[in-house]
Design an enzyme around this catalytic site. Structure first.
Site, PDB file in Angstrom:
ATOM      1  N   ASP A 130      -8.265  14.986  -8.219  1.00  7.88           N
ATOM      2  CA  ASP A 130      -8.207  13.340  -8.500  1.00  7.88           C
ATOM      3  C   ASP A 130      -8.537  13.025  -9.955  1.00  7.88           C
ATOM      4  O   ASP A 130      -8.066  12.070 -10.441  1.00  7.88           O
ATOM      5  CB  ASP A 130      -9.080  12.715  -7.630  1.00  7.88           C
ATOM      6  CG  ASP A 130      -8.608  11.684  -6.664  1.00  7.88           C
ATOM      7  OD1 ASP A 130      -7.482  11.478  -6.826  1.00  7.88           O
ATOM      8  OD2 ASP A 130      -9.193  11.284  -5.690  1.00  7.88           O
ATOM      9  N   LYS A 160      -1.018  11.540   1.731  1.00  2.00           N
ATOM     10  CA  LYS A 160      -1.302  12.828   1.134  1.00  2.00           C
ATOM     11  C   LYS A 160      -0.963  13.993   1.866  1.00  2.00           C
ATOM     12  O   LYS A 160      -0.383  14.947   1.410  1.00  2.00           O
ATOM     13  CB  LYS A 160      -2.698  12.595   0.456  1.00  2.00           C
ATOM     14  CG  LYS A 160      -2.743  11.536  -0.601  1.00  2.00           C
ATOM     15  CD  LYS A 160      -4.211  11.146  -0.941  1.00  2.00           C
ATOM     16  CE  LYS A 160      -4.495   9.924  -1.607  1.00  2.00           C
ATOM     17  NZ  LYS A 160      -5.657   9.471  -1.705  1.00  2.00           N
ATOM     18  N   GLN A 205     -11.451  10.400   0.086  1.00  2.78           N
ATOM     19  CA  GLN A 205     -11.005   9.063   0.140  1.00  2.78           C
ATOM     20  C   GLN A 205     -11.999   7.957  -0.133  1.00  2.78           C
ATOM     21  O   GLN A 205     -13.046   8.019   0.823  1.00  2.78           O
ATOM     22  CB  GLN A 205     -10.171   9.066   1.372  1.00  2.78           C
ATOM     23  CG  GLN A 205      -9.304   7.741   1.414  1.00  2.78           C
ATOM     24  CD  GLN A 205      -8.374   7.773   0.429  1.00  2.78           C
ATOM     25  OE1 GLN A 205      -7.616   8.589   0.028  1.00  2.78           O
ATOM     26  NE2 GLN A 205      -8.297   6.741  -0.482  1.00  2.78           N
TER      27      GLN A 205
END
Ligand code: NAP
Length: 295
Positions: free
Chosen positions: A121, A54, A98
């Site tokens: 997200d 990412k 994460q």
């Protein structure tokens, strides 16, 4: 005739090129630099590899990017404090924690602490609720990637019979909701199957578009699909190792057999996978624009 292969690698590359240009323009015309922070707690090798991917993409696109590594004994209170700090930081437009987090930390509490306006997200209940009522701002990344694959492969969704296999909160339910909306790139008739579904093949055989997110190799075999179906295989399963020692991946669909009947199909790897990070970047650019009053 063998199916057309829908390459997520190619579509992701195309979208990243578009985003790179958009980021350059934002910098030149508005002095806006999209900012993304990825918070990693502990040293889980898979998580390290995900956040590294990412961050690498964010840097390639010209973002202001921060990888914030925290020890696995960080307290929940300290982690929440860190999120609060990024919520208030005007240079940060996207916050990604994460998962998984250590057991000592309440994952839900942490995810809910992210400002919905920076939830790139798309997992915050505010954003999932907005998706449900057709007012989505940040779509969850993997489902958004599935929709882009359909749109950019020229697959007609309007009026299509879509069958989704899997009802998880991160893939199955949101992708079904996205394709159900009375909007462009959606407007489909959607059925969701799961382990409680009776005679799943009777549903999958009706599908014009079949989206599979079950996490089970060969959950879908050739006798379960109709000729010409468009198949999007979200599954990622590790089945042994390749000759070079890398994990061998396969999806949830019996690719070799189903591709002989399908009109189009995504491979694994190289299908939905590359789209997920790309959609995260797209959401971050969108957030930067919204925060700058440009959207
Ligand atoms: P999950 O939370 O385990 O959910 C799986 C869903 O599939 C559940 O709803 C389950 O039903 C259903 N299911 C499982 N086996 C089934 C079967 N034989 N028939 C019908 N339904 C079945 O998984 P997930 O997080 O949604 O992920 C699904 C797959 O996508 C995994 O392989 C994951 O690695 C992959 N994935 C890929 C990406 C990417 O970027 N490419 C991103 C996310 C996930 P019940 O609800 O009844 O248990």
């Amino acid at each position: 005739m063998a199916a057309k292969i829908i390459s997520g690698t190619e579509v992701a590359k195309q979208i990243r090129e578009e985003l790179k240009k958009e980021v350059e323009e934002l910098k030149e015309k508005h002095s806006v630099v999209p900012g993304l922070v990825t918070i990693l707690v502990g040293e889980n090798p898979a998580s390290i590899s995900y956040v590294t991917g990412k961050q690498k993409t964010a840097k390639e696109l010209g973002f202001h990017s921060i990888q914030d590594n925290q020890p696995d004994d960080i307290s929940e209170e300290k982690l929440l404090g860190l999120i609060d700090q990024y919520n208030k930081d005007p240079k940060i437009h996207g916050i990604l924690v994460q998962l998984p987090l250590p057991k000592s930390i309440n994952e839900t509490k942490v995810l809910y602490a992210i400002d919905p306006a920076k939830d790139v997200d798309g997992f915050h209940p505010v954003n999932l609720g907005k998706l449900m009522i057709g007012e989505a701002e940040y779509l969850p990344c993997t489902p958004a990637g599935v929709q882009q694959l359909l749109i950019r492969s020229g697959t007609e969704t309007k009026g299509a019979e879509v069958v989704v296999v899997g009802r998880s909160n991160i893939v199955g339910k949101p992708v079904a909701n996205i394709l159900l909306q009375k909007q462009d790139g959606a407007n489909a008739t959607v059925t969701i199957c799961h382990t409680g579904t009776k005679d799943m093949a009777s549903h999958t055989k009706r599908a014009d578009i079949l989206i599979v997110a079950a996490g089970k190799p060969k959950a879908i075999t050739a006798d379960m699909v109709k000729d010409g179906v468009v198949v999007i295989d979200v599954g990622v399963n590790r089945i042994g190792k390749t000759e070079s020692g890398k994990a061998k991946l396969c999806g949830d669909v019996d690719f070799d057999a189903v591709k002989e009947k399908a009109g189009a199909i995504t491979p694994v790897p190289g299908g939905v996978g590359p789209m997920t990070i790309t959609m995260l970047m797209m959401n971050t650019v969108k957030s930067a624009k919204v925060h700058a009053g440009l959207n």
